[in-house]
Design an enzyme around this catalytic site. Structure first.
Site, PDB file in Angstrom:
ATOM      1  N   HIS A  63      34.249  79.949  14.004  1.00 53.28           N
ATOM      2  CA  HIS A  63      35.010  79.838  15.246  1.00 53.28           C
ATOM      3  C   HIS A  63      36.167  78.851  15.165  1.00 53.28           C
ATOM      4  CE1 HIS A  63      31.787  82.214  16.744  1.00 53.28           C
ATOM      5  NE2 HIS A  63      30.933  81.234  16.888  1.00 53.28           N
TER       6      HIS A  63
ATOM      7  N   ASP B 100      34.422  88.071  16.037  1.00 56.37           N
ATOM      8  CA  ASP B 100      34.214  86.646  16.290  1.00 56.37           C
ATOM      9  C   ASP B 100      34.393  86.479  17.794  1.00 56.37           C
ATOM     10  OD1 ASP B 100      34.465  83.895  16.722  1.00 56.37           O
ATOM     11  OD2 ASP B 100      35.270  83.552  14.717  1.00 56.37           O
ATOM     12  N   HIS B 101      33.291  86.274  18.517  1.00 56.86           N
ATOM     13  CA  HIS B 101      33.370  86.356  19.985  1.00 56.86           C
ATOM     14  C   HIS B 101      34.303  85.309  20.581  1.00 56.86           C
ATOM     15  CE1 HIS B 101      30.158  83.257  19.873  1.00 56.86           C
ATOM     16  NE2 HIS B 101      30.696  82.868  21.016  1.00 56.86           N
TER      17      HIS B 101
END
Length: 487
Positions: free
Chosen positions: A237, A174-175
């Site tokens: 996110h 999950d960037h």
């Protein structure tokens, strides 16, 4: 923690947009700073008929386009390109994996695989890798989220990967967790003693998390219309941000300890029953309007057909545990908003008694603002007395105590989130990657919301592009006497 760097990296989708914009510039940055292991080879793979030289030329083009001017160094670029090689693979054709294994060669020194592809190709990909000996104990795999579109599809994907790779060798990316300011939440909370006594239901009135985008569909129409704002941004996110704000202090900064505490938060999220969903959630879809003075089309016009996919969602959530009982977490995200912003606003409870009321002094509750983008700062809004003799009463005003991370660390280069995540994948540190039980707990919560939308026949309310979403989103907080932090 002990690091165990691999000697080889394999990038699937190496000619795609993510690789060109993020992965190759990130790997170049790590190489230029001497952070990649000596001798690490980077094998790109995708459909097509590129050879090594062709891939290096494509990589050089991408770096020319996406690297900042001050990062371009001919010697470093030449050395980086020498690490690259290419092997065409069609993930749906198992016969193309044998030449890939031959190209990569011996993996006893460790291999890290970055798999960014359509979920439908996960099964043939991992089975093909296993068949040719590229899934053994020295191999770890990074999976780009989202993994599935609900709990059932997520479990199917995770089961597929787990049949070949054990959990300790799976790195779900999950960037957002690679962003410096997101990690700074941990330093802010657990590195400063004065927050902990009030970081709970006794000290905090509400938490607001906003992730707003000014863009519309861009080139993501195919994916986005099947996902919508809830799946695209909240599940992937925003719930990670909730976990970092709400988690208990881990005993140690280790992958197991940090992820254990995050998983507890996800399991503590109060599931919203169908009859409550219309009162606790708002969905919207943008129509034509103006963003930053530019006239833009509505979602259906951009898409080219009518759609009921939500481009905006606001949710009132609760974490049902001892620390957070009764504290609402307001989440809001959308496309075609007035500004691009990712921000967490923590509003503290007012002082129990104001000694200034009789002299006309008005108090505002303190607010802590953590801005993640576009600027990066932490701001505490506190009450101060305006200068003066006070003969007509005491004048109080809210003033900011502001720590600008951009200014404070001006001499330090800010890294792309993928630089950290790729280096952690290469070195085997899972702290900033998402564990399976986290993913499934997130889906359980968001699936209940979608089920509530379906049960109540809820359709997105229209909002003009360039606004903060449907008016119902304002009512969602104002019913509780709370105003969104829009300054």
């Amino acid at each position: 923690m002990e690091r165990n760097p691999v000697g080889k990296l394999l990038l699937f989708g190496a000619t795609g947009d993510l690789a060109r914009r993020m992965l190759l510039p990130s790997l170049y940055g790590l190489h230029a700073d001497g952070l990649l292991p000596d001798g690490l080879t980077i094998t790109g793979s995708a459909r097509g008929d590129l050879d090594d030289d062709g891939f290096r030329a494509e990589a050089k083009k991408a770096l020319d386009e996406f690297l900042p001017a001050d990062r371009k160094d001919e010697a470093a670029l030449s050395g980086f390109l020498k690490r690259l090689q290419f092997q065409p693979v069609d993930l749906s054709d198992e016969n193309t994996f044998a030449p890939l294994a031959e190209k990569i060669g011996d993996v006893s020194g460790g291999l890290a695989i970055f798999l960014s592809t359509a979920p439908s190709l996960f099964e043939p990909a991992v089975k093909g890798l296993e068949k040719v000996g590229l899934a053994g104990p020295t191999v770890r795999i990074g999976l780009e989220k989202p993994l599935g579109y609900d709990l059932a599809s997520s479990r199917e994907i995770n089961d597929t990967v787990a049949a070949v790779f054990p959990e300790e060798r799976i790195f779900r990316i999950d960037h957002y967790l690679g962003k410096e300011t997101v990690q700074n939440i941990l330093a802010l909370r657990f590195g400063n003693s004065f927050f902990e006594p009030v970081w709970n239901a006794r000290g905090i009135d509400n938490v607001q998390i906003t992730v707003s985008e000014t863009v519309g569909l861009e080139d993501r129409a195919g994916y986005y219309d099947g996902a919508g704002a809830l799946r695209d941004m909240v599940t992937n996110h925003m719930l990670q941000l909730v976990a970092l704000i709400a988690m208990e202090p881990p005993a140690r900064f280790t992958p197991t300890d940090v992820r254990d505490e995050k998983a507890k938060v996800f399991r503590s999220l109060r599931q919203i029953p169908p009859e409550e969903v219309p009162h606790c959630t708002v969905t919207g879809q943008y129509v034509g309007g103006a963003v930053k003075g530019e006239i833009v089309k509505g979602y259906d016009e951009e898409l080219g057909r009518d759609s009921t996919t939500e481009t905006f969602v606001a949710i009132k959530a609760h974490v049902d545990n001892w620390r957070w009982q009764g504290v609402p977490f307001y989440l809001r995200t959308g496309k075609r908003m007035p500004v691009r912003r990712s921000e967490i606003a923590i509003q503290f409870k007012p002082v129990p008694h104001s000694m200034f009321a009789g002299r006309g002094g008005l108090l505002q509750p303190n607010t802590l603002v953590i801005r993640l983008q576009p600027e990066e700062y932490i701001e505490l809004l506190v009450m101060a007395k305006e200068p003066g003799l006070d003969r007509d009463g005491v004048r109080l005003r809210e003033v900011p105590l502001k720590l600008s991370l951009d200014a404070e660390f001006a001499g330090t280069r800010r890294r792309i989130a993928y630089e950290r995540l790729l280096l952690d994948l290469i070195e085997g540190d899972q702290t900033l990657f998402v564990r399976r039980d986290e993913v499934e707990a997130q889906w359980i919560w968001t699936d209940a919301i979608r089920a509530g939308w379906a049960a109540n026949g809820m359709k997105p309310k229209h909002y003009p592009a360039g606004t903060w979403g449907p008016s119902a989103a304002i009512a969602l907080t104002e019913r509780d006497g709370v105003t969104w932090q829009d300054d």
